[in-house]
Design an enzyme around this catalytic site. Structure first.
Site, PDB file in Angstrom:
ATOM      1  CG  ASP A  30      -2.072   0.967   1.099  1.00 61.90           C
ATOM      2  OD1 ASP A  30      -3.216   0.505   0.992  1.00 61.90           O
ATOM      3  OD2 ASP A  30      -1.829   2.198   1.096  1.00 61.90           O
ATOM      4  CB  ILE A  31       0.755   4.324  -2.061  1.00 61.00           C
ATOM      5  CG1 ILE A  31       1.843   5.246  -2.594  1.00 61.00           C
ATOM      6  CG2 ILE A  31      -0.501   5.099  -1.697  1.00 61.00           C
ATOM      7  CD1 ILE A  31       1.489   5.888  -3.942  1.00 61.00           C
ATOM      8  CG  ASN A  46     -12.009  -0.611   4.149  1.00 63.27           C
ATOM      9  OD1 ASN A  46     -12.311  -1.081   5.247  1.00 63.27           O
ATOM     10  ND2 ASN A  46     -10.838  -0.042   3.917  1.00 63.27           N
ATOM     11  N   GLY A  79     -15.305   2.789   4.327  1.00 61.80           N
ATOM     12  CA  GLY A  79     -14.016   3.428   4.070  1.00 61.80           C
ATOM     13  C   GLY A  79     -13.413   3.095   2.726  1.00 61.80           C
ATOM     14  CG  HIS A  87      -8.686  -2.947  -2.336  1.00 59.80           C
ATOM     15  ND1 HIS A  87      -9.648  -2.289  -3.066  1.00 59.80           N
ATOM     16  CD2 HIS A  87      -8.488  -2.216  -1.204  1.00 59.80           C
ATOM     17  CE1 HIS A  87     -10.007  -1.193  -2.419  1.00 59.80           C
ATOM     18  NE2 HIS A  87      -9.329  -1.131  -1.279  1.00 59.80           N
ATOM     19  CG  LEU A  88      -8.948  -9.638   0.540  1.00 57.23           C
ATOM     20  CD1 LEU A  88      -9.567  -9.520  -0.844  1.00 57.23           C
ATOM     21  CD2 LEU A  88      -8.511 -11.071   0.799  1.00 57.23           C
ATOM     22  CG  HIS A  89      -6.837  -2.888   3.193  1.00 59.79           C
ATOM     23  ND1 HIS A  89      -6.135  -1.721   2.967  1.00 59.79           N
ATOM     24  CD2 HIS A  89      -8.069  -2.682   2.670  1.00 59.79           C
ATOM     25  CE1 HIS A  89      -6.918  -0.845   2.329  1.00 59.79           C
ATOM     26  NE2 HIS A  89      -8.097  -1.406   2.140  1.00 59.79           N
TER      27      HIS A  89
HETATM   28  P1  5GP Z   1      -9.750   1.402   0.412  1.00 62.13           P
HETATM   29  O1  5GP Z   1      -9.796   2.686   1.172  1.00 62.13           O
HETATM   30  O2  5GP Z   1     -10.483   1.516  -0.904  1.00 62.13           O
HETATM   31  O3  5GP Z   1     -10.151   0.209   1.209  1.00 62.13           O
HETATM   32  O4  5GP Z   1      -8.222   1.157   0.101  1.00 62.13           O
HETATM   33  C1  5GP Z   1      -7.533   1.724  -0.955  1.00 62.13           C
HETATM   34  C2  5GP Z   1      -6.074   1.652  -0.625  1.00 62.13           C
HETATM   35  O5  5GP Z   1      -5.338   1.906  -1.802  1.00 62.13           O
HETATM   36  C3  5GP Z   1      -5.629   2.681   0.423  1.00 62.13           C
HETATM   37  O6  5GP Z   1      -5.071   2.014   1.550  1.00 62.13           O
HETATM   38  C4  5GP Z   1      -4.613   3.522  -0.329  1.00 62.13           C
HETATM   39  O7  5GP Z   1      -3.541   3.931   0.475  1.00 62.13           O
HETATM   40  C5  5GP Z   1      -4.173   2.598  -1.453  1.00 62.13           C
HETATM   41  N1  5GP Z   1      -3.721   3.284  -2.649  1.00 62.13           N
HETATM   42  C6  5GP Z   1      -4.340   4.341  -3.244  1.00 62.13           C
HETATM   43  N2  5GP Z   1      -3.643   4.703  -4.337  1.00 62.13           N
HETATM   44  C7  5GP Z   1      -2.576   3.860  -4.433  1.00 62.13           C
HETATM   45  C8  5GP Z   1      -1.493   3.751  -5.357  1.00 62.13           C
HETATM   46  O8  5GP Z   1      -1.376   4.483  -6.344  1.00 62.13           O
HETATM   47  N3  5GP Z   1      -0.585   2.770  -5.118  1.00 62.13           N
HETATM   48  C9  5GP Z   1      -0.685   1.917  -4.042  1.00 62.13           C
HETATM   49  N4  5GP Z   1       0.265   0.999  -3.916  1.00 62.13           N
HETATM   50  N5  5GP Z   1      -1.694   2.003  -3.158  1.00 62.13           N
HETATM   51  C10 5GP Z   1      -2.625   2.960  -3.349  1.00 62.13           C
END
Ligand code: 5GP
Length: 112
Positions: free
Chosen positions: A28-29, A85, A91, A98-100
């Protein structure tokens, strides 16, 4: 294309941990823990609650990927958390399932 499709296609750089024809795992970025990896199906499903019966195979692959990635990163013994999420209150910010996988520190419960 979704952001994560672009990452899977190599159009946006990411630190890739592992990949198969069905899924890709990358850091994650904006990590929320020492280990924070996203596990993403190559073929996009918008969000978990939008998955269809025909997605069952890839949904199973994603759960199996969790153990594989955790072992690869050496956090399977210490433990980890998997988060998905869904929607605004959940969130979700990227509309591609995607799975965190979060690890590397004790994670509090209940989540915020
Ligand atoms: P969500 O909030 O949809 O559950 O998670 C999206 C995730 O994607 C966030 O944790 C965010 O930091 C990550 N993310 C967003 N843009 C990028 C990117 O360009 N590269 C990477 N590696 N992660 C990203």
């Amino acid at each position: 294309m979704t952001l994560f499709e672009k990452i899977a296609a190599g159009q946006i750089p990411a630190q890739i941990v592992d990949r198969t024809p069905d899924w890709i795992a990358f850091h994650d970025i904006q990590p929320q823990a020492p280990v924070h990896v996203l596990i993403v199906p190559i073929r996009p499903i918008a969000r978990v609650g939008a998955a269809l019966p025909e997605d069952a195979g890839v949904l199973g692959q994603l759960l199996l990927a969790v153990g594989q990635v955790a072992r690869k990163l050496g956090v399977d013994q210490s433990g980890f958390r998997v988060v998905i999420n869904h929607g605004q209150d959940g969130g979700e910010t990227v509309p591609h399932l995607h799975l965190h996988l979060l690890a590397g520190r004790p994670l509090s419960w209940p989540p915020g």
